[in-house]
Design a protein around this motif. Sequence first.
Motif, PDB file in Angstrom:
ATOM      1  N   HIS A  12       0.832  -1.196   0.000  1.00 49.83           N
ATOM      2  CA  HIS A  12       0.000   0.000   0.000  1.00 49.83           C
ATOM      3  C   HIS A  12       0.869   1.248   0.000  1.00 49.83           C
ATOM      4  N   ASP A  20      -1.030   1.838  -4.842  1.00 46.75           N
ATOM      5  CA  ASP A  20      -0.630   0.528  -4.358  1.00 46.75           C
ATOM      6  C   ASP A  20       0.094  -0.220  -5.472  1.00 46.75           C
ATOM      7  N   ASP A  52       2.765  -2.122   5.749  1.00 47.64           N
ATOM      8  CA  ASP A  52       2.136  -1.676   4.508  1.00 47.64           C
ATOM      9  C   ASP A  52       1.974  -2.806   3.485  1.00 47.64           C
TER      10      ASP A  52
END
Length: 60
Positions: A12, A20, A52
């Motif tokens: 992300h 992304d 992430d």
Amino acid sequence: MHAEVGDRVVIHGRTVGTSDRGGTVIEARGPDGPYVVRFDDGHETLVHPGPDLTVVPPPS
């Protein structure tokens, strides 16, 4: 975070306006990473799991 060869990963974006990135695990170098990932644009790199990263197992 555990991933296996063939799992999809999504990294992300960490800043506003950063999209992304998705790819496929092609090698797992340990039970919890790092992983060699081939991204959708063909780029391959070593990825260390972090907050992430999301693992998406392949459909059954």
